[in-house]
Design an enzyme around this catalytic site. Sequence first.
Site, PDB file in Angstrom:
ATOM      1  N   CYS A 112       0.850  -1.201   0.000  1.00 17.51           N
ATOM      2  CA  CYS A 112       0.000   0.000   0.000  1.00 17.51           C
ATOM      3  C   CYS A 112       0.881   1.245   0.000  1.00 17.51           C
ATOM      4  O   CYS A 112       1.682   1.459   0.922  1.00 17.51           O
ATOM      5  CB  CYS A 112      -0.918  -0.015   1.221  1.00 17.51           C
ATOM      6  SG  CYS A 112      -1.814   1.528   1.442  1.00 17.51           S
ATOM      7  N   ASN A 154     -13.521   9.402  -1.861  1.00 23.34           N
ATOM      8  CA  ASN A 154     -13.922   8.531  -2.962  1.00 23.34           C
ATOM      9  C   ASN A 154     -13.913   7.097  -2.466  1.00 23.34           C
ATOM     10  O   ASN A 154     -12.954   6.666  -1.817  1.00 23.34           O
ATOM     11  CB  ASN A 154     -12.952   8.689  -4.133  1.00 23.34           C
ATOM     12  CG  ASN A 154     -12.976  10.091  -4.715  1.00 23.34           C
ATOM     13  OD1 ASN A 154     -14.029  10.716  -4.763  1.00 23.34           O
ATOM     14  ND2 ASN A 154     -11.825  10.582  -5.132  1.00 23.34           N
ATOM     15  N   CYS A 203       0.476   3.407   3.154  1.00 23.14           N
ATOM     16  CA  CYS A 203       1.163   2.815   4.312  1.00 23.14           C
ATOM     17  C   CYS A 203       2.662   3.094   4.219  1.00 23.14           C
ATOM     18  O   CYS A 203       3.312   3.382   5.234  1.00 23.14           O
ATOM     19  CB  CYS A 203       0.902   1.312   4.395  1.00 23.14           C
ATOM     20  SG  CYS A 203      -0.711   0.856   5.069  1.00 23.14           S
ATOM     21  N   ASP A 235      -1.113  16.288  -2.006  1.00 23.11           N
ATOM     22  CA  ASP A 235      -1.380  15.363  -3.110  1.00 23.11           C
ATOM     23  C   ASP A 235      -0.320  15.555  -4.193  1.00 23.11           C
ATOM     24  O   ASP A 235       0.050  16.678  -4.529  1.00 23.11           O
ATOM     25  CB  ASP A 235      -2.780  15.606  -3.675  1.00 23.11           C
ATOM     26  CG  ASP A 235      -3.256  14.453  -4.542  1.00 23.11           C
ATOM     27  OD1 ASP A 235      -4.203  13.766  -4.143  1.00 23.11           O
ATOM     28  OD2 ASP A 235      -2.670  14.239  -5.629  1.00 23.11           O
ATOM     29  N   HIS A 253      -4.211   1.087   8.425  1.00 20.80           N
ATOM     30  CA  HIS A 253      -4.746   0.785   7.097  1.00 20.80           C
ATOM     31  C   HIS A 253      -6.211   0.381   7.163  1.00 20.80           C
ATOM     32  O   HIS A 253      -6.551  -0.634   7.767  1.00 20.80           O
ATOM     33  CB  HIS A 253      -3.937  -0.328   6.425  1.00 20.80           C
ATOM     34  CG  HIS A 253      -4.408  -0.630   5.035  1.00 20.80           C
ATOM     35  ND1 HIS A 253      -3.875  -0.024   3.923  1.00 20.80           N
ATOM     36  CD2 HIS A 253      -5.383  -1.446   4.586  1.00 20.80           C
ATOM     37  CE1 HIS A 253      -4.503  -0.462   2.850  1.00 20.80           C
ATOM     38  NE2 HIS A 253      -5.418  -1.337   3.228  1.00 20.80           N
ATOM     39  N   THR A 303      -8.783   5.389  -6.225  1.00 19.00           N
ATOM     40  CA  THR A 303      -7.638   4.769  -6.904  1.00 19.00           C
ATOM     41  C   THR A 303      -6.604   4.240  -5.927  1.00 19.00           C
ATOM     42  O   THR A 303      -5.796   3.389  -6.291  1.00 19.00           O
ATOM     43  CB  THR A 303      -6.955   5.763  -7.864  1.00 19.00           C
ATOM     44  OG1 THR A 303      -6.503   6.891  -7.120  1.00 19.00           O
ATOM     45  CG2 THR A 303      -7.915   6.209  -8.957  1.00 19.00           C
ATOM     46  N   HIS A 362      -8.695   7.726   2.715  1.00 19.34           N
ATOM     47  CA  HIS A 362      -8.137   9.084   2.703  1.00 19.34           C
ATOM     48  C   HIS A 362      -9.228  10.087   2.400  1.00 19.34           C
ATOM     49  O   HIS A 362     -10.200   9.777   1.709  1.00 19.34           O
ATOM     50  CB  HIS A 362      -7.004   9.208   1.677  1.00 19.34           C
ATOM     51  CG  HIS A 362      -7.382   8.786   0.288  1.00 19.34           C
ATOM     52  ND1 HIS A 362      -7.403   7.469  -0.092  1.00 19.34           N
ATOM     53  CD2 HIS A 362      -7.768   9.503  -0.799  1.00 19.34           C
ATOM     54  CE1 HIS A 362      -7.774   7.384  -1.362  1.00 19.34           C
ATOM     55  NE2 HIS A 362      -8.012   8.609  -1.818  1.00 19.34           N
ATOM     56  N   GLY A 421     -14.538   6.541  -7.806  1.00 18.27           N
ATOM     57  CA  GLY A 421     -13.274   7.112  -8.270  1.00 18.27           C
ATOM     58  C   GLY A 421     -12.100   6.855  -7.350  1.00 18.27           C
ATOM     59  O   GLY A 421     -11.077   7.535  -7.433  1.00 18.27           O
TER      60      GLY A 421
HETATM   61  P1  5GP Z   1      -8.448   8.717  -4.909  1.00 17.50           P
HETATM   62  O1  5GP Z   1      -8.622   8.797  -6.405  1.00 17.50           O
HETATM   63  O2  5GP Z   1      -8.141   7.305  -4.470  1.00 17.50           O
HETATM   64  O3  5GP Z   1      -9.562   9.334  -4.134  1.00 17.50           O
HETATM   65  O4  5GP Z   1      -7.214   9.630  -4.575  1.00 17.50           O
HETATM   66  C1  5GP Z   1      -5.886   9.193  -4.560  1.00 17.50           C
HETATM   67  C2  5GP Z   1      -5.041  10.425  -4.580  1.00 17.50           C
HETATM   68  O5  5GP Z   1      -3.743  10.065  -4.169  1.00 17.50           O
HETATM   69  C3  5GP Z   1      -4.918  11.079  -5.971  1.00 17.50           C
HETATM   70  O6  5GP Z   1      -5.360  12.422  -5.891  1.00 17.50           O
HETATM   71  C4  5GP Z   1      -3.428  10.962  -6.286  1.00 17.50           C
HETATM   72  O7  5GP Z   1      -2.927  12.100  -6.961  1.00 17.50           O
HETATM   73  C5  5GP Z   1      -2.810  10.791  -4.906  1.00 17.50           C
HETATM   74  N1  5GP Z   1      -1.588  10.001  -4.893  1.00 17.50           N
HETATM   75  C6  5GP Z   1      -1.404   8.775  -5.465  1.00 17.50           C
HETATM   76  N2  5GP Z   1      -0.162   8.326  -5.223  1.00 17.50           N
HETATM   77  C7  5GP Z   1       0.439   9.283  -4.468  1.00 17.50           C
HETATM   78  C8  5GP Z   1       1.762   9.385  -3.907  1.00 17.50           C
HETATM   79  O8  5GP Z   1       2.609   8.507  -4.041  1.00 17.50           O
HETATM   80  N3  5GP Z   1       2.027  10.518  -3.188  1.00 17.50           N
HETATM   81  C9  5GP Z   1       1.108  11.499  -3.009  1.00 17.50           C
HETATM   82  N4  5GP Z   1       1.471  12.575  -2.294  1.00 17.50           N
HETATM   83  N5  5GP Z   1      -0.138  11.434  -3.529  1.00 17.50           N
HETATM   84  C10 5GP Z   1      -0.458  10.338  -4.246  1.00 17.50           C
HETATM   85 ZN    ZN Z   2      -2.392   1.363   3.604  1.00 18.05          ZN
END
Ligand code: 5GP
Ligand code: ZN
Length: 114
Positions: free
Chosen positions: A4, A87, A7, A30, A46, A95, A100, A93
């Site tokens: 993860c 999300n 994590c 972000d 987690h 990802t 979070h 949405g």
């Molecule tokens: P989700 O689409 O799951 O709601 O949001 C995931 C967010 O995590 C996205 O806005 C993406 O830009 C951010 N994100 C993904 N990987 C990383 C990372 O390694 N570091 C940081 N700071 N943000 C991340």
């Molecule tokens: Zn995690």
Amino acid sequence: MDDCIFCKIVKKEVPAEFVYEDEKIVAFKDINPEAPVHLLIIPKEHYSSIKEIGREDGILLEDIFDTINQLAKEMDVYEDGYRIVNNCGDDGGQTVQHLHFHLLAGRQMQWPPG
Ligand code: 5GP
Ligand code: ZN
């Protein structure tokens, strides 16, 4: 959760721009900001999504939302307003499969979301 990414950020195995940390919560910028202020606020523990949160986690959620409001003040967007997003699942949405909350601010948000 060994694979993860969030994590790993919590454990400082992957770098991130931290803006807050306590024993239960971290907040960081972000990597792909959608607004002038775009922070991610996460529990250190987690949880794959909001679906894993139950009544027993009430204090954690309270602390997360307190932190978000505090960060909005520190980022100087408290008065102008901000958006808190969670999300959940594919259609939502999501990802990254670690619970979070997005704090988005610094521009006029659109509604409804796309
Ligand atoms: P989700 O689409 O799951 O709601 O949001 C995931 C967010 O995590 C996205 O806005 C993406 O830009 C951010 N994100 C993904 N990987 C990383 C990372 O390694 N570091 C940081 N700071 N943000 C991340
Ligand atoms: Zn995690």
